[in-house]
Motif scaffolding. Structure first.
Motif, mmCIF file in Angstrom:
data_model
loop_
_atom_site.group_PDB
_atom_site.id
_atom_site.type_symbol
_atom_site.label_atom_id
_atom_site.label_comp_id
_atom_site.label_asym_id
_atom_site.label_seq_id
_atom_site.Cartn_x
_atom_site.Cartn_y
_atom_site.Cartn_z
ATOM 1 N N MET A 81 3.968 -39.651 -30.686
ATOM 2 C CA MET A 81 4.336 -38.232 -30.691
ATOM 3 C C MET A 81 3.419 -37.448 -29.769
ATOM 4 O O MET A 81 2.343 -37.911 -29.386
ATOM 5 C CB MET A 81 4.218 -37.683 -32.117
ATOM 6 N N GLY A 82 3.841 -36.243 -29.403
ATOM 7 C CA GLY A 82 3.014 -35.400 -28.562
ATOM 8 C C GLY A 82 3.415 -33.947 -28.655
ATOM 9 O O GLY A 82 4.594 -33.625 -28.857
ATOM 10 N N ALA A 83 2.427 -33.059 -28.501
ATOM 11 C CA ALA A 83 2.664 -31.617 -28.530
ATOM 12 C C ALA A 83 2.532 -31.051 -27.125
ATOM 13 O O ALA A 83 2.152 -31.753 -26.180
ATOM 14 C CB ALA A 83 1.667 -30.954 -29.473
ATOM 15 N N LYS A 84 2.828 -29.749 -26.973
ATOM 16 C CA LYS A 84 2.687 -29.072 -25.689
ATOM 17 C C LYS A 84 2.071 -27.685 -25.888
ATOM 18 O O LYS A 84 2.464 -26.952 -26.798
ATOM 19 C CB LYS A 84 4.054 -28.909 -24.994
ATOM 20 N N THR A 85 1.130 -27.357 -25.015
ATOM 21 C CA THR A 85 0.521 -26.024 -24.990
ATOM 22 C C THR A 85 0.458 -25.545 -23.553
ATOM 23 O O THR A 85 -0.135 -26.204 -22.704
ATOM 24 C CB THR A 85 -0.908 -26.066 -25.568
ATOM 25 N N ARG A 86 1.129 -24.427 -23.278
ATOM 26 C CA ARG A 86 1.174 -23.847 -21.928
ATOM 27 C C ARG A 86 1.606 -24.909 -20.896
ATOM 28 O O ARG A 86 1.104 -24.964 -19.783
ATOM 29 C CB ARG A 86 -0.174 -23.261 -21.548
ATOM 30 N N GLY A 87 2.527 -25.776 -21.310
ATOM 31 C CA GLY A 87 3.061 -26.799 -20.423
ATOM 32 C C GLY A 87 2.280 -28.095 -20.441
ATOM 33 O O GLY A 87 2.761 -29.115 -19.927
ATOM 34 N N TYR A 88 1.085 -28.108 -21.017
ATOM 35 C CA TYR A 88 0.237 -29.299 -21.015
ATOM 36 C C TYR A 88 0.490 -30.133 -22.268
ATOM 37 O O TYR A 88 0.628 -29.597 -23.370
ATOM 38 C CB TYR A 88 -1.235 -28.906 -20.892
ATOM 39 N N CYS A 89 0.508 -31.448 -22.076
ATOM 40 C CA CYS A 89 0.966 -32.378 -23.107
ATOM 41 C C CYS A 89 -0.174 -33.094 -23.812
ATOM 42 O O CYS A 89 -1.294 -33.182 -23.308
ATOM 43 C CB CYS A 89 1.864 -33.445 -22.474
#
Length: 369
Positions: free
Chosen positions: A232-240
């Motif tokens: 799984m992975g999240a995103k913040t301001r486009g960064y993974c």
């Protein structure tokens, strides 16, 4: 005042990136470079729309997009000349390049289709323009591989979001739940925690399905004692971020318990042994040797890891055949695995940043089964 300072720093960062790129363009003897890869466009200009092109030279910084994104482009890319396009690339690019006086144009060979390249070449011939198309690879990707402090901050936030979501999901996933249901619960938690979305399609693979490194969640019911591989992975301001863990819900098969411990040892040896003077293939060898010595070399069929940033898979690539070199500021995964067809698999994945010649682990999600 704080927001104004932050915007100024962000703008300075984009200017520095352009300066580095212009040095590379000049070194290759091109008049300009055409960019089409979305993450590269965002990295250089800040533009997040789904349709756009950048044209960069020593004097020019142009963002070409269609009517849908004009106002967005003006707001996100204030240092770029914004032009509106109404047709396909081969319709407008030759005339624009002619007006700019360019005769040698680099393009991203990895992101232009053969059809697009052919049509552009035909348009250049038809209009009798003196323009040479020069294929390039990896120019921006090399720049992106060294993360700036702000980028590392966004990545760390995405890692923290995934860590928190995993701990919540770990308490929810139970025998009787389907893989699809578990994947949906994880996605809901990620979004509730503040992730912009998912960095990639979530993997929940149980039992024999966990022997498929890139399995897709199915209607299969998760059973007690089976391995459950979660990626799984999240995103913040486009960064993974990118996180893998393998759980056992109940008493696990002895062989699978054994391979879990081998994979964990392989990952630990690699992380502790990484030095910035190493090549990516040497780091891969650290982990692979542990797995081979345990007799499971043939069951570890993928590379050890990959860079993570605006894309979940980017430079550097950690594998036996990789010629990439490691350097401070790079962020990448360490994810050894063992996969036994018909039985199940184990993968443990953490993200690290190379600092002062050593790997600093960013991931904090609990391990253990």
């Amino acid at each position: 005042m704080t927001n104004r300072i932050a915007e100024g720093e962000k703008r300075n960062s984009k200017i520095k990136r352009l300066r580095k790129l212009r040095t590379s363009i000049a070194a290759k003897g091109s008049d300009g470079l055409l960019l089409s890869q979305p993450e590269n466009i965002r990295y250089l200009s800040g533009f997040t729309g789904s349709s756009g092109w950048l044209l960069i030279s020593g004097q020019n910084a142009i963002l070409a997009t269609d009517f849908r994104y004009l106002e967005q482009a003006k707001g996100e890319s204030p240092d770029f000349e914004i032009i509106q396009i109404k047709q396909e690339l081969h319709d407008w690019l030759p005339g624009l390049v002619f007006d700019l006086g360019w005769h040698k144009l680099g393009f991203e060979a990895n992101f232009m289709s053969y059809e697009g390249y052919h049509k552009l070449g035909e348009a250049i011939k038809t209009k009798q323009i003196n323009l040479e198309l020069v294929p390039t690879t990896g120019i921006i990707e090399q720049l992106r591989s060294i993360k700036e402090p702000e980028e590392l901050g966004f990545i760390t936030k995405a890692v923290d979001l995934a860590d928190a979501a995993f701990e919540q999901a770990k308490a929810i996933i139970r025998p009787g739940m389907t893989e699809k249901e578990a994947a949906w619960e994880i996605e809901k938690i990620l979004r509730q925690e503040g992730s912009e979305g998912i960095a990639f399609e979530i993997i929940v693979a149980s039992g024999p399905n966990s022997a498929l490194p890139h399995a897709q969640p199915t209607e299969k019911t998760i059973c007690s004692g089976e391995p459950v591989l979660i990626d799984m992975g999240a995103k913040t301001r486009g960064y993974c971020s990118d996180l893998s863990r393998t759980l056992f819900l109940g008493k696990a098969d002895k062989t699978l318990r054994e391979i879990y411990n081998i994979v964990l040892k392989a990952q630990t040896v690699a992380i502790e042994g990484i030095k910035s003077s190493m090549t990516a293939s040497q780091v891969d060898r650290l982990a692979r040797s542990v797995i081979e010595q345990a007799g499971y070399g043939d069951a570890f069929g993928h590379g050890l890891g990959h860079g993570v940033g605006l894309a979940v898979h980017e430079f550097p690539r950690l594998g036996l055949s990789s010629s990439d070199s490691l350097a401070d500021g790079m962020v990448f995964t360490i994810e050894p695995g063992i996969y036994l067809a018909g039985q199940g698999g184990v993968r443990i994945e953490d993200m690290v940043v190379l600092e002062n010649g050593k790997a600093k682990v960013l991931t904090r999600a609990s391990k253990g089964t």
